[in-house]
Scaffold this motif. Structure first.
Motif, PDB file in Angstrom:
ATOM      1  N   UNK A 134      54.293 -13.227  19.308  1.00 54.77           N
ATOM      2  CA  UNK A 134      54.883 -14.563  19.437  1.00 54.77           C
ATOM      3  C   UNK A 134      55.497 -14.727  20.824  1.00 54.77           C
ATOM      4  N   UNK A 135      55.099 -15.774  21.542  1.00 57.63           N
ATOM      5  CA  UNK A 135      55.749 -16.163  22.794  1.00 57.63           C
ATOM      6  C   UNK A 135      56.732 -17.282  22.481  1.00 57.63           C
TER       7      UNK A 135
ATOM      8  N   UNK B 226      51.821 -15.773  29.687  1.00 55.44           N
ATOM      9  CA  UNK B 226      52.041 -14.712  28.725  1.00 55.44           C
ATOM     10  C   UNK B 226      53.509 -14.355  28.649  1.00 55.44           C
ATOM     11  N   UNK B 227      53.815 -13.127  28.256  1.00 60.84           N
ATOM     12  CA  UNK B 227      55.210 -12.701  28.122  1.00 60.84           C
ATOM     13  C   UNK B 227      56.023 -12.868  29.399  1.00 60.84           C
ATOM     14  N   UNK B 228      55.363 -12.786  30.572  1.00 60.66           N
ATOM     15  CA  UNK B 228      56.097 -12.917  31.835  1.00 60.66           C
ATOM     16  C   UNK B 228      56.754 -14.287  31.975  1.00 60.66           C
ATOM     17  N   UNK B 229      56.207 -15.312  31.308  1.00 59.35           N
ATOM     18  CA  UNK B 229      56.816 -16.647  31.373  1.00 59.35           C
ATOM     19  C   UNK B 229      58.164 -16.656  30.647  1.00 59.35           C
TER      20      UNK B 229
ATOM     21  N   UNK C   1      57.037 -22.234  20.128  1.00 60.87           N
ATOM     22  CA  UNK C   1      56.465 -20.898  20.273  1.00 60.87           C
ATOM     23  C   UNK C   1      54.967 -20.941  20.025  1.00 60.87           C
ATOM     24  N   UNK C   2      54.284 -19.990  20.630  1.00 56.75           N
ATOM     25  CA  UNK C   2      52.841 -19.893  20.444  1.00 56.75           C
ATOM     26  C   UNK C   2      52.518 -18.503  19.902  1.00 56.75           C
TER      27      UNK C   2
ATOM     28  N   UNK D 244      61.466  -8.889  23.049  1.00 60.02           N
ATOM     29  CA  UNK D 244      60.594  -7.735  22.816  1.00 60.02           C
ATOM     30  C   UNK D 244      60.096  -7.736  21.382  1.00 60.02           C
ATOM     31  N   UNK D 245      60.986  -8.052  20.450  1.00 66.16           N
ATOM     32  CA  UNK D 245      60.573  -8.109  19.041  1.00 66.16           C
ATOM     33  C   UNK D 245      59.562  -9.229  18.823  1.00 66.16           C
TER      34      UNK D 245
END
Length: 530
Positions: free
Chosen positions: A135-136, A193-196, A161-162, A128-129
């Motif tokens: 940042x992913x 996106x974040x779901x990955x 990370x991307x 979450x942070x």
């Protein structure tokens, strides 16, 4: 020649090697300027790579440092510096005395669901942070989860990370990451996106409790195919983590829970008594005979407060859940608004309690006769035909119960009765202290019910505020689709804020609802409090 004792960038003295991967080695080192221990990640020499490939590798390392440095959170490793050593970039990081979750699992260990949930809470706090900072991570896996000696959970290695606003460093058709934890959408080359990252969290939790990655096959190609196409293998040891893991590993990212929903579900499991689950084949407690293919949504045993091992600071109390497990056996939890304080790493952390029936004690005095005379603040009403009056001194209430309904085990907060089919259930419960209106904790329960019953299996009929016996009240009515049938339930909660809330809950097969609904009406009409 060993690098031990060598000085890097004029200030970092290598002490001993603490980790080694395909691309680099992590050393414990001494910062001779500040006299502190640090961790230093140094890339390996890669003679087989072209100049362009080396440039890409070095840029990934610098991005790891920049990505991690953007995130200030106790569950993310702190990056102090990036230095050059003979043309190789090195990342200087916080030193966390720890083992990795990956090393623990390689040793043949598995985690109990409660402990896996505790680790998951640390991971999701870190994610979450990271996502809030744009940042992913893209390489969430057990090997990148540090389990500190003090109980701290730290996510590390943002090497691939991307960051939003930067270009990708992968070639067309290239997937970077550990194959067991790459989401289906990334495997198919789609934008992720974040779901990955949530999918990878689900894969990590699955391995933590089951001892193996969820889709691992003999070859990488077979594993990739299984991730994209194969259904999730049944879990045997996940316990109450199973519904969340199933949702996190949904093929469609749109079907995965949000960070907030996943965190609430993890809090529920982490707050359960540590002795409630063990690493053994998954079976439902008090398994029903094959002739009863499913049961009504039920309340569960009262969990104990979460253990005091370095749980990351959490902003909200856990939300309870409904869950149909093996054979469709449903479970229902009720959130208690009251909070207790648990000391974690020197800080006070609010942990919500929730209570249910089927506890270990069988308390309360129950008179199976209409002649029982409860002490009540409201006018007594005649006991309906076919019912008997129960006076429960423990709960401080009296109420009619249908003749022939079997009383289950009771706790100091609730008692449950079931009819002869075992498919209809009446629960009388209390919440102490009560909140401003029962609707608030009904909404907390509903949030997790939606999580555990995706795809339209949960349907709200109504949730509305009202009054009952001159007290603030709420009614929640809904249906849940089990494995063999649809259940319908109604819950009335009422009480005075800061005092005690009372709940009358009935669930039964939806197809027979017209038969069972009058039970709720008669119990409600005859319900009195001391």
């Amino acid at each position: 020649m060993s690098d031990e004792g060598r000085l890097i960038a004029g200030r970092y003295r290598l002490i001993d090697r603490i980790g080694r991967g395909g691309m680099g080695t992590v050393w414990r080192a001494e910062d001779e300027v500040l006299s502190r221990q640090i961790a230093l990640k140094r890339l390996h020499v890669q003679p087989h790579l072209t100049d362009d490939e080396l440039a890409t590798l070095y840029e990934r390392t610098r991005r790891e440092a920049r990505s991690a440095a953007r995130i200030a959170h106790p569950n993310v490793v702190v990056v102090h510096d990036v230095v050059d050593d003979g043309g190789l970039p090195c990342i200087v990081m916080e030193y966390v005395p720890s083992t990795t979750l990956g090393a623990l699992l390689k040793g043949g260990e598995v985690l109990a669901p409660t402990e896996a949930a505790r680790v998951g809470l640390g991971m999701i706090a870190a994610l979450r942070a990271a996502h809030a900072a744009g940042v992913l991570h893209r390489d969430v896996k057990p090997g990148n989860v540090l389990l500190g000696a003090d109980g701290r959970v730290v996510l590390t290695d943002f090497g691939i990370a991307m960051t939003s606003g930067t270009s990708t460093l992968t070639k067309t058709g290239e997937i970077v990451g550990s194959i067991d934890y790459i989401s289906p959408e990334r495997m198919k080359g789609r934008n992720s996106g974040p779901a990955a990252d949530l999918w990878a969290l689900g894969a990590t939790l699955y391995q933590s409790v089951e001892g193996r990655p969820p889709f691992r096959k003999d070859t990488a190609v077979e594993t990739a195919y299984a991730i994209v196409v194969d259904p999730l293998a049944p879990m045997k040891q996940a316990g109450s983590l199973e519904p969340l893991i199933e949702m996190l590993l949904a093929k469609d990212p749109a079907e995965r829970p949000s960070m907030e929903e996943a965190e609430r579900a993890l809090r529920v499991v982490a707050s359960e008594a540590p002795t409630q689950f063990h690493a053994q084949p998954h079976t439902e407690p008090h398994a029903q005979p094959p002739s009863q293919p499913d049961r009504q949504p039920k309340r569960q045993p009262k969990p104990q407060p979460a253990p005091t091992r370095s749980l990351p600071a959490q902003p909200s109390a856990p939300a309870p859940s409904d869950n149909v497990g093996g054979g469709g056996r449903g479970k229902r939890r009720v959130l208690v608004p009251g909070l207790i304080t648990v000391t974690v790493a020197g800080a006070a952390v609010a942990v919500g309690l929730y209570v249910t029936s089927h506890g270990d004690s069988d308390t309360g005095t129950h008179a199976a006769s209409a002649s029982s005379t409860p002490t009540s603040t409201s006018t007594s009403v005649p006991v309906p035909a076919g019912f008997h009056l129960v006076t429960d001194k423990t709960l401080g209430v009296s109420y009619p119960v249908p003749d022939g309904w079997k009383r289950g085990k009771a706790t100091s907060e609730s008692v449950t009765y079931t009819d002869k089919t075992g498919l209809a259930e009446l629960t009388i419960g209390t919440v102490d202290p009560a909140g401003p209106n029962p609707e608030s904790h009904f909404k907390n329960i509903e949030a997790n019910t939606k999580l555990n019953y995706p795809g339209g299996r949960y349907r709200k009929i109504r949730m509305q505020r009202t009054t009952f016996q001159d007290k603030a009240a709420a009614v929640w009515e809904f249906t849940i689709k089990g494995r063999a049938r649809v259940f319908r339930a109604i819950d009335l909660g009422f009480g005075q804020e800061g005092a005690k809330e009372y709940d009358i809950y009935l669930s039964a097969p939806d197809a027979q609802w017209d038969t069972y609904r009058p039970v709720f009406n008669k119990v409600k009409a005859g319900f009195t409090t001391d």
